[in-house]
Write a protein that holds these residues in place. Structure first.
Motif, PDB file in Angstrom:
ATOM      1  N   MET A 154       0.810  -1.193   0.000  1.00  0.00           N
ATOM      2  CA  MET A 154       0.000   0.000   0.000  1.00  0.00           C
ATOM      3  C   MET A 154       0.854   1.257   0.000  1.00  0.00           C
ATOM      4  O   MET A 154       0.628   2.144  -0.794  1.00  0.00           O
ATOM      5  CB  MET A 154      -0.934  -0.022   1.197  1.00  0.00           C
ATOM      6  N   LEU A 155       1.868   1.361   0.900  1.00  0.00           N
ATOM      7  CA  LEU A 155       2.722   2.558   0.992  1.00  0.00           C
ATOM      8  C   LEU A 155       4.190   2.187   0.827  1.00  0.00           C
ATOM      9  O   LEU A 155       4.642   1.175   1.351  1.00  0.00           O
ATOM     10  CB  LEU A 155       2.608   3.203   2.373  1.00  0.00           C
ATOM     11  N   SER A 156       4.902   3.038   0.128  1.00  0.00           N
ATOM     12  CA  SER A 156       6.360   2.983   0.131  1.00  0.00           C
ATOM     13  C   SER A 156       6.806   4.156   0.995  1.00  0.00           C
ATOM     14  O   SER A 156       6.357   5.284   0.785  1.00  0.00           O
ATOM     15  CB  SER A 156       6.925   3.139  -1.281  1.00  0.00           C
ATOM     16  N   VAL A 157       7.656   3.895   1.966  1.00  0.00           N
ATOM     17  CA  VAL A 157       8.169   4.942   2.849  1.00  0.00           C
ATOM     18  C   VAL A 157       9.527   5.367   2.330  1.00  0.00           C
ATOM     19  O   VAL A 157      10.393   4.533   2.069  1.00  0.00           O
ATOM     20  CB  VAL A 157       8.273   4.439   4.307  1.00  0.00           C
ATOM     21  N   ALA A 164      10.050   3.180  -6.186  1.00  0.00           N
ATOM     22  CA  ALA A 164       8.961   2.796  -5.277  1.00  0.00           C
ATOM     23  C   ALA A 164       7.952   1.896  -5.977  1.00  0.00           C
ATOM     24  O   ALA A 164       7.541   2.162  -7.109  1.00  0.00           O
ATOM     25  CB  ALA A 164       8.281   4.051  -4.731  1.00  0.00           C
ATOM     26  N   LYS A 165       7.533   0.856  -5.294  1.00  0.00           N
ATOM     27  CA  LYS A 165       6.580  -0.109  -5.847  1.00  0.00           C
ATOM     28  C   LYS A 165       5.134   0.307  -5.620  1.00  0.00           C
ATOM     29  O   LYS A 165       4.244  -0.147  -6.329  1.00  0.00           O
ATOM     30  CB  LYS A 165       6.814  -1.480  -5.221  1.00  0.00           C
ATOM     31  N   SER A 166       4.892   1.135  -4.636  1.00  0.00           N
ATOM     32  CA  SER A 166       3.527   1.519  -4.283  1.00  0.00           C
ATOM     33  C   SER A 166       3.103   2.784  -5.019  1.00  0.00           C
ATOM     34  O   SER A 166       3.941   3.608  -5.391  1.00  0.00           O
ATOM     35  CB  SER A 166       3.420   1.766  -2.775  1.00  0.00           C
ATOM     36  N   GLU A 167       1.807   2.952  -5.167  1.00  0.00           N
ATOM     37  CA  GLU A 167       1.265   4.149  -5.805  1.00  0.00           C
ATOM     38  C   GLU A 167       1.168   5.325  -4.837  1.00  0.00           C
ATOM     39  O   GLU A 167       0.938   6.452  -5.250  1.00  0.00           O
ATOM     40  CB  GLU A 167      -0.110   3.853  -6.406  1.00  0.00           C
ATOM     41  N   TRP A 168       1.323   5.072  -3.538  1.00  0.00           N
ATOM     42  CA  TRP A 168       1.323   6.127  -2.523  1.00  0.00           C
ATOM     43  C   TRP A 168       2.620   6.061  -1.744  1.00  0.00           C
ATOM     44  O   TRP A 168       3.127   4.978  -1.431  1.00  0.00           O
ATOM     45  CB  TRP A 168       0.127   5.976  -1.580  1.00  0.00           C
ATOM     46  N   VAL A 180      -5.712   7.460   1.544  1.00  0.00           N
ATOM     47  CA  VAL A 180      -5.258   7.014   0.225  1.00  0.00           C
ATOM     48  C   VAL A 180      -6.359   6.283  -0.537  1.00  0.00           C
ATOM     49  O   VAL A 180      -6.343   6.243  -1.764  1.00  0.00           O
ATOM     50  CB  VAL A 180      -3.967   6.169   0.289  1.00  0.00           C
ATOM     51  N   ASN A 181      -7.334   5.734   0.186  1.00  0.00           N
ATOM     52  CA  ASN A 181      -8.435   5.044  -0.480  1.00  0.00           C
ATOM     53  C   ASN A 181      -9.494   5.989  -1.033  1.00  0.00           C
ATOM     54  O   ASN A 181     -10.290   5.588  -1.878  1.00  0.00           O
ATOM     55  CB  ASN A 181      -9.089   4.040   0.469  1.00  0.00           C
ATOM     56  N   ARG A 182      -9.531   7.239  -0.567  1.00  0.00           N
ATOM     57  CA  ARG A 182     -10.602   8.118  -1.009  1.00  0.00           C
ATOM     58  C   ARG A 182     -10.151   9.487  -1.507  1.00  0.00           C
ATOM     59  O   ARG A 182     -10.973  10.305  -1.872  1.00  0.00           O
ATOM     60  CB  ARG A 182     -11.638   8.301   0.101  1.00  0.00           C
TER      61      ARG A 182
END
Length: 168
Positions: free
Chosen positions: A1-4, A69-73, A95-97
């Motif tokens: 879900m998140l890449s930090v 980064a692999k995540s979209e956020w 991030v979902n909305r």
């Protein structure tokens, strides 16, 4: 879900504190990966990052980290910042909305007076930054580092708690 994403320079102890605060979110699957962008450390920052399973980049700066980064956020934080228990729920909901960037809120123990906040404005990542990879990539073209990327953005304030890094 998140890449930090965490930008460092001689921050081995501060990086360890931040990574420790991310363990629960990694176990829950909220944090997919941590990318440490090093700007020339001479201490054991590399060892701390690699020992914790982070991707460690020394070339290309924040733009390279965003690309990798692999995540979209993305969640950008300063080394030494600690995410407060319960931070994941508001971030996941955001991030979902939403499509706009967001900052976390200082934990109750770390709230500062107006004047102190005003004079700490030169640290745009003091409260972290949640941003889509697409937006970050667009901004990174003109930003030399993570702080420049985060500076001046219109953001939403999340109830997710952060204890900012202590800087001198």
């Amino acid at each position: 879900m998140l890449s930090v994403l965490i930008e460092t320079r001689d921050d081995e102890e501060a990086l360890a504190r931040t990574l420790a605060s991310l363990i629960g979110a990694a176990v829950e699957g909220v944090v997919r990966e941590v990318i440490v962008v090093d700007l020339g450390s001479t201490d054991q920052t590399r060892y701390v990052a690699e020992h914790a399973g982070c991707h460690f980049l020394t070339d290309g700066g924040i733009a390279a980290a965003i690309t990798a980064a692999k995540s979209e956020w993305l969640l950008l934080v300063e080394p030494g910042a600690r995410l407060v228990e319960g931070w994941t729920e508001p971030v996941v909901a955001h991030v979902n909305r939403s499509t706009m960037p967001a900052r976390l809120s200082r934990s109750r123990d770390d709230r500062l007076s107006f004047l102190v906040r005003l004079f700490s404005a030169n640290r745009p990542l003091v409260e972290g930054l949640v941003i889509s990879k697409r937006q970050a990539f667009g901004l990174a073209k003109n930003a030399g580092n993570a702080e420049a990327l985060a500076r001046g953005l219109a953001v939403k304030r999340l109830s997710a708690g952060i204890s900012p890094a202590k800087k001198g």
